[in-house]
Scaffold this motif. Structure first.
Motif, short mmCIF file in Angstrom:
data_model
loop_
_atom_site.label_atom_id
_atom_site.label_comp_id
_atom_site.label_asym_id
_atom_site.label_seq_id
_atom_site.Cartn_x
_atom_site.Cartn_y
_atom_site.Cartn_z
N VAL A 75 0.86 -1.19 0.00
CA VAL A 75 0.00 0.00 0.00
C VAL A 75 0.89 1.24 0.00
CG1 VAL A 75 -1.92 1.18 1.12
CG2 VAL A 75 -1.71 -1.31 1.31
N HIS A 76 0.85 2.00 -1.08
CA HIS A 76 1.77 3.13 -1.23
C HIS A 76 1.42 4.28 -0.30
CE1 HIS A 76 -0.98 5.91 -3.32
NE2 HIS A 76 -1.45 4.87 -4.00
N GLY A 77 2.41 5.14 -0.08
CA GLY A 77 2.22 6.36 0.69
C GLY A 77 1.93 7.54 -0.21
N GLN A 116 -13.26 11.17 0.53
CA GLN A 116 -12.79 11.33 1.90
C GLN A 116 -12.86 10.01 2.65
OE1 GLN A 116 -15.24 14.54 3.32
NE2 GLN A 116 -14.24 16.04 1.99
N TYR A 117 -12.09 9.92 3.72
CA TYR A 117 -12.10 8.76 4.60
C TYR A 117 -13.53 8.52 5.11
CZ TYR A 117 -10.75 5.67 8.39
OH TYR A 117 -10.63 4.59 9.23
N PRO A 118 -13.96 7.25 5.17
CA PRO A 118 -13.20 6.00 5.16
C PRO A 118 -13.05 5.31 3.81
CG PRO A 118 -15.42 5.56 5.93
CD PRO A 118 -15.35 7.03 5.67
N ALA A 119 -13.17 6.04 2.71
CA ALA A 119 -13.06 5.41 1.39
C ALA A 119 -11.75 4.64 1.24
CB ALA A 119 -13.15 6.47 0.29
N GLN A 120 -10.68 5.14 1.83
CA GLN A 120 -9.36 4.53 1.63
C GLN A 120 -9.27 3.15 2.31
OE1 GLN A 120 -9.96 7.72 2.60
NE2 GLN A 120 -9.52 8.61 0.58
N ILE A 121 -9.79 3.03 3.51
CA ILE A 121 -9.75 1.71 4.14
C ILE A 121 -10.79 0.79 3.53
CG2 ILE A 121 -11.27 2.37 6.06
CD1 ILE A 121 -8.26 -0.10 6.12
N TYR A 122 -11.92 1.34 3.05
CA TYR A 122 -12.86 0.51 2.30
C TYR A 122 -12.16 -0.13 1.10
CZ TYR A 122 -16.97 2.70 4.58
OH TYR A 122 -17.92 3.14 5.47
N ASP A 123 -11.36 0.67 0.39
CA ASP A 123 -10.67 0.17 -0.80
C ASP A 123 -9.64 -0.90 -0.43
OD1 ASP A 123 -12.18 1.89 -2.31
OD2 ASP A 123 -10.53 3.25 -2.81
N ALA A 124 -8.86 -0.62 0.60
CA ALA A 124 -7.84 -1.59 1.01
C ALA A 124 -8.48 -2.93 1.37
CB ALA A 124 -7.02 -1.04 2.17
N LYS A 125 -9.57 -2.87 2.12
CA LYS A 125 -10.25 -4.11 2.50
C LYS A 125 -10.87 -4.80 1.29
CE LYS A 125 -11.28 -3.04 7.35
NZ LYS A 125 -11.08 -4.33 8.02
N ALA A 126 -11.40 -4.01 0.35
CA ALA A 126 -11.96 -4.61 -0.87
C ALA A 126 -10.89 -5.34 -1.66
CB ALA A 126 -12.61 -3.52 -1.73
N SER A 127 -9.68 -4.81 -1.69
CA SER A 127 -8.60 -5.49 -2.42
C SER A 127 -8.27 -6.83 -1.79
CB SER A 127 -7.36 -4.60 -2.50
OG SER A 127 -6.67 -4.51 -1.26
N GLU A 143 -5.06 -18.27 3.08
CA GLU A 143 -4.91 -18.30 4.54
C GLU A 143 -3.75 -17.46 5.03
OE1 GLU A 143 -7.20 -19.79 6.38
OE2 GLU A 143 -8.20 -20.27 4.48
N ASN A 144 -2.91 -16.99 4.11
CA ASN A 144 -1.70 -16.29 4.51
C ASN A 144 -1.51 -15.01 3.70
OD1 ASN A 144 -0.28 -18.00 6.62
ND2 ASN A 144 -0.69 -19.53 5.03
N PHE A 145 -2.15 -13.96 4.19
CA PHE A 145 -2.08 -12.63 3.57
C PHE A 145 -1.36 -11.68 4.52
CE2 PHE A 145 -5.64 -12.09 0.20
CZ PHE A 145 -5.34 -13.34 -0.36
N GLY A 146 -0.37 -10.98 3.99
CA GLY A 146 0.27 -9.92 4.74
C GLY A 146 0.01 -8.58 4.07
N ALA A 147 0.28 -7.48 4.78
CA ALA A 147 0.12 -6.14 4.24
C ALA A 147 1.31 -5.29 4.66
CB ALA A 147 -1.18 -5.51 4.71
N TRP A 148 1.87 -4.53 3.72
CA TRP A 148 3.08 -3.73 3.96
C TRP A 148 2.84 -2.34 3.38
CZ3 TRP A 148 8.51 -5.85 2.12
CH2 TRP A 148 9.52 -4.95 2.49
N GLY A 149 2.98 -1.33 4.21
CA GLY A 149 2.77 0.03 3.75
C GLY A 149 3.72 1.00 4.42
N ALA A 150 4.01 2.10 3.72
CA ALA A 150 4.88 3.16 4.24
C ALA A 150 4.10 4.46 4.31
CB ALA A 150 6.11 3.33 3.36
N SER A 151 4.34 5.24 5.37
CA SER A 151 3.72 6.54 5.55
C SER A 151 2.19 6.39 5.55
CB SER A 151 4.21 7.51 4.47
OG SER A 151 3.91 8.85 4.79
N ALA A 152 1.47 7.06 4.65
CA ALA A 152 0.01 6.89 4.61
C ALA A 152 -0.36 5.42 4.45
CB ALA A 152 -0.58 7.72 3.48
N ASN A 155 -0.44 3.67 7.75
CA ASN A 155 -1.70 3.82 8.48
C ASN A 155 -2.74 2.82 8.00
OD1 ASN A 155 -4.60 5.29 8.06
ND2 ASN A 155 -3.78 5.73 10.10
N LEU A 156 -2.88 2.68 6.68
CA LEU A 156 -3.91 1.81 6.13
C LEU A 156 -3.64 0.34 6.44
CD1 LEU A 156 -4.55 3.62 2.74
CD2 LEU A 156 -6.01 3.62 4.77
N VAL A 157 -2.38 -0.10 6.35
CA VAL A 157 -2.11 -1.50 6.67
C VAL A 157 -2.27 -1.75 8.16
CG1 VAL A 157 -0.63 -1.85 4.65
CG2 VAL A 157 0.42 -1.24 6.85
#
Length: 313
Positions: A75-77, A116-127, A143-152, A155-157
């Motif tokens: 998840v990009h910043g 505006q938020y919460p659109a961003q976390i809606y999108d992350a969860k949809a992915s 069964e094995n999903f990870g999430a890696w994000g920097a800066s913004a 927050n989302l991950v």
């Protein structure tokens, strides 16, 4: 051509931020990294939802091994204001992940100028739900999903890792039968508690402008953050922590003037109390700022991959 376009995009985004905020665009950049994956995605622009052109992801599949492969969602910043799934700063570690046998999904999400938020976390969860729904098609391990994000993205991950089952942050973007939970989180210098960001920089030489109307955090929620505290509380992963949360790898630089290191240490302390020290790794890089080369060293990336191996394999 992909790399050239991404460099141009970042340069233009910097100009936009400078002109709109009156301050250096570096104040919202996730470290100014120029690291790219050395290979093209196996699948480009997969639509994980249909409400916006931003709701797409690129999927990288390892060329060695038979799978099904554990997945790391990148998840990009960009201060929730800009950035792209093909940017260098959002692709740090992709080569190393592929070599270690992980599939990688680099996602776009709606930026604050569009929604505006919460659109961003809606999108992350949809992915996440989309990838689970299509795990067999793309040879992924659901069964094995990870999430890696920097800066913004950090927050989302972090929200992905602490809001498993929180209905009000799930959204309604398809594949509702699938879980949006992740089993491991890598948070690089993500903003955590927006309401305390200026307070935590008080008495330092770092700029205290997060409460301003034109700050990335205020633009995200559509108002000065201190004027809408109840909404802003839903952006804070610490408000959702419980004993069922994902393992976390949290990393920041001691010289970060964008996100106070206190933000990440507080997250570490709260998670450690809830899920145990064995599930939380906290690293503070001496002298590092808001991203940069110290995060991208072979030694540091090995720490991240080792953490993911422990919890996803």
């Amino acid at each position: 051509m992909l790399k050239i376009k991404s460099f141009i995009f970042l340069a233009l985004a910097l100009l936009v931020v400078v002109s709109s905020t009156g301050c250096s665009g570096l104040s919202v950049l996730p470290g100014g990294s120029a690291t790219f994956a050395s290979v093209d995605p196996s699948y480009t622009d997969l639509a994980y939802a249909s409400g916006s052109d931003a709701q797409k992801l690129d999927l990288y599949i390892p060329t060695a091994g038979t799978g099904p492969f554990p997945v790391v969602i990148m998840v990009h910043g960009g201060g929730f204001m800009f950035g792209d799934k093909a940017d260098g700063a959002g692709l740090t570690g992709v080569d190393q992940l592929l070599a270690a046998g992980y599939a990688v999904a680099s996602i776009n999400y709606r930026l604050s100028a569009e929604a505006q938020y919460p659109a961003q976390i809606y999108d992350a969860k949809a992915s996440v739900r989309f990838l689970r729904a299509n795990a067999e098609k793309y040879n992924l391990d659901p069964e094995n999903f990870g999430a890696w994000g920097a800066s913004a993205g950090g927050n989302l991950v972090s929200l992905l890792g602490t809001t498993c089952g929180v209905a009000e942050l799930e959204g309604d973007l398809g594949n509702a039968e699938q879980s949006s939970c992740v089993q491991a989180v890598v948070d690089w210098f993500g903003p955590i508690d927006f309401l305390k960001m200026d307070e935590q920089f008080a008495g330092t030489s770092c700029e205290q402008s997060h409460n301003d109307a034109n700050s990335p955090e205020s633009k995200l929620v559509g108002a000065e953050i201190q004027s809408v505290p109840e909404l802003v509380k839903t952006t804070n992963p610490m408000n959702y922590i419980d004993a069922t949360d994902s393992p976390f790898f949290i990393e920041n630089g001691t010289a970060d003037c964008n996100i106070s290191p206190v933000q990440n240490k507080d997250l570490d302390d709260a998670l450690t109390a809830a899920i145990g020290a064995d599930k939380v790794t906290y690293v503070s890089l001496e002298g590092a700022g808001h991203g940069g080369t110290q995060f991208e060293t072979e030694e540091n990336l090995k720490l991240v991959i080792g953490f993911l191996d422990t919890h996803l394999k």
